[in-house]
Design a protein around this motif. Sequence first.
Motif: not given
Length: 339
Positions: A21-44
């Motif tokens: 898991s990791k944390t995203k800071i969002l503006a109040d009321g914002a929709e939950l956006p699609t996000w990304g991550f480094d798959g080479s660090s998670t066996n993905q």
Amino acid sequence: MTFKAEYIWIDGTKPTAKLRSKTKILADGAELPTWGFDGSSTNQAEGHASDRVLKPVASYPDPIRGGDDLLVLCEVYDIDGTPHESNTRAALREVAERFAEQESLFGIEQEYTFFQGPRPLGFPEGGFPAPQGGYYCGVGADEIFGRAVVEKHLDNCLAAGLSLSGINAEVMPGQWEFQVGPLGPLEVSDQLWVARWLLYRTAEDFGISATLDPKPVKGDWNGAGAHTNFSTKAMREGYPAIIEAAEALGRDDKPLEHIRNYGAGVEARLTGAHETAPWNAYSYGVSDRGASVRIPWQVEVEQKGYIEDRRPNANVDPYVVTRLIVDTCGAALEKAGLV
Ligand code: ADP
Ligand code: MN
Ligand code: MN
Ligand code: MN
């Protein structure tokens, strides 16, 4: 103003996936956006093409941070928009949809073991506690280890809106169980993964770790399972569907297909001892805790209800076990006209 969204996903570690898991800071009321991550660090992913995509699929109030903060469960996708090979939820979605009319419900009993350093909580340094017998549903400091963590975890799950139906101390010291459900296959699996994340996160603040290792102590100590209770509308209404579901799980190549997907190390846990059936001999029976599948006694009395598949390991992927059961039993019940 802003809020914090903890994006949670299941990684590609084999043979047993881990939560990340990791944390995203969002503006109040914002929709939950699609996000990304480094798959080479998670066996993905490989390092040269490492971007992977997180798509939010469910969100819950974050009981740890409180306020408007959220826990956000995600599916993992490749950048071309196809589900990543580690994304077992995508396959469950299809099967759940195909058999939706049968209205499957699941209650999963998640057993787990606390560790402090190298030892299960309650195990003395360089030795063993008194043999099993008094610990299951016990009370008192000589029998119970980690209750403060268990209570905090339960409160956190309920505050997140998860459908826990109970908790209990288990047969080995430091071993516990919580139950999620009854819920549909996607909901129970999503909630179980989030409840697991909350377990690790809650215990972290106590300097304790939790493991889903199916056989955390070798020898005469119970393993840890994830008994999976299952019903369809027809099973909740009559006994022929109960028997057909229990039969279907034992037909043809089904026992092996299921066992192979019921969690790494399942053969070491399903020995025939410690309230298990041997992994290579399928059986079912009323009230029988030595069978692969148990029909609870009140289900026989009332001639309707649910069955309990006792084989899944504590470390099973709930997206996989619920998909297999819905598929095997759903198809058989359909064929038998028991829908
Ligand atoms: P055990 O006696 O095996 O320890 P538990 O009380 O721990 O049983 O767990 C039983 C589980 O079965 C609970 O999660 C409960 O929600 C679930 N359950 C009850 N009724 C149904 C049903 N009709 N379909 C599916 N699951 C059910
Ligand atoms: Mn139980
Ligand atoms: Mn149990
Ligand atoms: Mn059980």
